[in-house]
Design an enzyme around this catalytic site. Structure first.
Site, PDB file in Angstrom:
ATOM      1  N   ASP A 168      -2.177  -2.375  10.487  1.00  0.00           N
ATOM      2  CA  ASP A 168      -2.389  -2.260   8.890  1.00  0.00           C
ATOM      3  C   ASP A 168      -2.967  -3.758   8.391  1.00  0.00           C
ATOM      4  OD1 ASP A 168      -1.279   0.214   8.483  1.00  0.00           O
ATOM      5  OD2 ASP A 168       0.671  -0.474   8.164  1.00  0.00           O
TER       6      ASP A 168
ATOM      7  N   LYS B 114       0.768  -1.156  -0.073  1.00  0.00           N
ATOM      8  CA  LYS B 114      -0.361   0.091   0.141  1.00  0.00           C
ATOM      9  C   LYS B 114       0.789   1.326  -0.038  1.00  0.00           C
ATOM     10  CE  LYS B 114       0.672   1.403   4.356  1.00  0.00           C
ATOM     11  NZ  LYS B 114       1.564   2.308   4.813  1.00  0.00           N
TER      12      LYS B 114
HETATM   13  P1  ATP Z   1       4.216  -0.535   7.801  1.00  0.00           P
HETATM   14  O1  ATP Z   1       4.071   0.392   6.659  1.00  0.00           O
HETATM   15  O2  ATP Z   1       3.142  -1.336   8.125  1.00  0.00           O
HETATM   16  O3  ATP Z   1       5.062   0.184   9.145  1.00  0.00           O
HETATM   17  P2  ATP Z   1       6.604  -1.281   6.747  1.00  0.00           P
HETATM   18  O4  ATP Z   1       6.491  -1.548   5.229  1.00  0.00           O
HETATM   19  O5  ATP Z   1       7.288  -0.113   7.038  1.00  0.00           O
HETATM   20  O6  ATP Z   1       5.473  -1.751   7.270  1.00  0.00           O
HETATM   21  P3  ATP Z   1       7.337  -4.086   6.625  1.00  0.00           P
HETATM   22  O7  ATP Z   1       8.059  -4.308   5.365  1.00  0.00           O
HETATM   23  O8  ATP Z   1       6.205  -4.560   7.191  1.00  0.00           O
HETATM   24  O9  ATP Z   1       7.690  -2.624   7.299  1.00  0.00           O
HETATM   25  O10 ATP Z   1       8.483  -4.541   7.704  1.00  0.00           O
HETATM   26  C1  ATP Z   1       8.896  -3.979   9.039  1.00  0.00           C
HETATM   27  C2  ATP Z   1       9.501  -5.056   9.877  1.00  0.00           C
HETATM   28  O11 ATP Z   1       8.860  -6.256  10.075  1.00  0.00           O
HETATM   29  C3  ATP Z   1      11.036  -5.250   9.375  1.00  0.00           C
HETATM   30  O12 ATP Z   1      12.055  -4.866  10.221  1.00  0.00           O
HETATM   31  C4  ATP Z   1      10.905  -7.005   9.160  1.00  0.00           C
HETATM   32  O13 ATP Z   1      11.994  -7.779   9.460  1.00  0.00           O
HETATM   33  C5  ATP Z   1       9.755  -7.299   9.844  1.00  0.00           C
HETATM   34  N1  ATP Z   1       9.034  -8.516   9.223  1.00  0.00           N
HETATM   35  C6  ATP Z   1       8.379  -9.401   9.838  1.00  0.00           C
HETATM   36  N2  ATP Z   1       7.744 -10.153   8.832  1.00  0.00           N
HETATM   37  C7  ATP Z   1       8.051  -9.859   7.651  1.00  0.00           C
HETATM   38  C8  ATP Z   1       7.570 -10.079   6.166  1.00  0.00           C
HETATM   39  N3  ATP Z   1       6.877 -11.191   6.037  1.00  0.00           N
HETATM   40  N4  ATP Z   1       7.883  -9.288   5.307  1.00  0.00           N
HETATM   41  C9  ATP Z   1       8.618  -8.206   5.546  1.00  0.00           C
HETATM   42  N5  ATP Z   1       9.110  -7.709   6.854  1.00  0.00           N
HETATM   43  C10 ATP Z   1       8.638  -8.549   7.874  1.00  0.00           C
END
Ligand code: ATP
Length: 305
Positions: free
Chosen positions: A141, A11
């Site tokens: 989220d 997203k």
């Molecule tokens: P949000 O926008 O919800 O804050 P984000 O895009 O900033 O999410 P993610 O890619 O969801 O961040 O990753 C955040 C943390 O979650 C990372 O440090 C990662 O190690 C951990 N994580 C756990 N499971 C997963 C997964 N399946 N894919 C990606 N990251 C993951």
């Protein structure tokens, strides 16, 4: 059926406002979330057995493969909610294409994918509201990710009438959702070469001066009316007030992306660091994306779902 492939979409936020704190100290938000067609591929296999076992692998060696992974966590949550079904082996293979820790809810999407997958494989027959109620326990989220993934993975059999949708206004801690029209156009997503902790941004945002906030009522009306001037004027993410100051590299990249006069709008997604630009045509977006890639920036063309 004992195996399924789910596309786990990323997203972007068309706006984010922070409106207060709840009694637990969580930030209250008012934001517009938009699913894009950038996705991870999540393969889930289920084999009945006496012993309950989860195995997870992905094409990114740095991602955890145990209960720290949101997809793994989602399996544990489902097993706890439906213990009679949790007898056997769940094999998860995640082909990541969505940048990690980027403000694109990639991990939340993978958690949502497992809830949707196990609902099918275990023949639970849960509706979307029930899956969102479970998903909320994984992260704020996740409910939007469930609705967006259900919308984008048509073969799951959920339509808008069932509560599957690709764009929403989110309130509360992000889990109170109302569908809204998707944005049109094309996106270029640029992932700066650094990570930003969501927790750090929310911890510090209350001490930041916030000179302007989005008018989300106006933004929703503008999306309904296809009024792009009004849409762009209200695409404001208040979290930029922390992230762009604390991470000058992100600001530098936002400025660089914004130098393209053809870009209609340039904004940070979530708590960062991903910056995205909106273009009217696919050709404009592809040209911009190639130009940014040539300067060494990790960039993707996507479109709103
Ligand atoms: P949000 O926008 O919800 O804050 P984000 O895009 O900033 O999410 P993610 O890619 O969801 O961040 O990753 C955040 C943390 O979650 C990372 O440090 C990662 O190690 C951990 N994580 C756990 N499971 C997963 C997964 N399946 N894919 C990606 N990251 C993951």
């Amino acid at each position: 059926m004992n195996s399924i492939k789910i596309l786990s979409f990323a997203k972007v936020n068309l706006s984010i406002d922070v409106t207060g704190l709840d009694e637990k100290g969580y930030h209250l938000l008012d934001m517009i979330m938009q699913m894009t067609n950038l996705y991870d591929e999540v393969f889930v296999q289920w084999e009945e057995d006496e012993k309950f076992e989860i195995s997870l692998r992905s094409n990114k060696a740095f991602l955890p493969t145990d209960e720290r992974n949101l997809a793994y966590k989602a399996c544990l949550l489902m097993a706890e909610a439906f213990p009679a079904k949790a007898k056997g082996k769940i094999d998860i293979n995640i082909k990541k294409h969505v940048p990690v820790a980027a403000g694109l809810a990639g991990g939340s999407g993978n958690g949502a994918a497992l809830i949707l997958a196990l609902n099918k494989l275990w023949e639970l027959g849960l509706d979307i509201d029930a899956m969102c109620a479970l998903g909320e326990k994984l992260g704020s989220d996740v409910p939007f990710s469930i609705r967006g993934l259900a919308y984008g993975n048509k073969e799951l059999g959920f339509g808008r009438e069932e509560g599957a949708y690709p764009s929403a206004r989110a309130r509360g801690t992000g889990t109170i959702l109302e569908p809204c029209p998707s944005m049109k156009g094309y996106l270029v997503l640029v992932k700066p070469p650094l990570s930003v902790s969501t927790k750090e941004v929310y911890t510090n945002i209350d001490n930041c001066e916030i000179p302007c906030r989005p008018d989300n009522d106006a933004l929703v009306e503008a999306l309904k009316a296809d009024d792009y001037e009004l849409i762009y004027n209200n695409m404001i993410n208040v979290l930029e007030n922390y992230t762009l100051n604390a991470y000058p590299k992100v600001k530098e990249i936002k400025d660089k992306v914004g130098q393209d006069q053809v870009a209609r709008k340039v904004l940070m997604s979530g708590s960062g660091p991903t910056i995205f630009a909106v273009y009217k045509t696919k050709t404009q977006a592809s040209i911009a994306c190639n130009r940014l890639r040539k300067t060494g920036l990790e960039s993707y063309v996507a479109r709103p779902l």
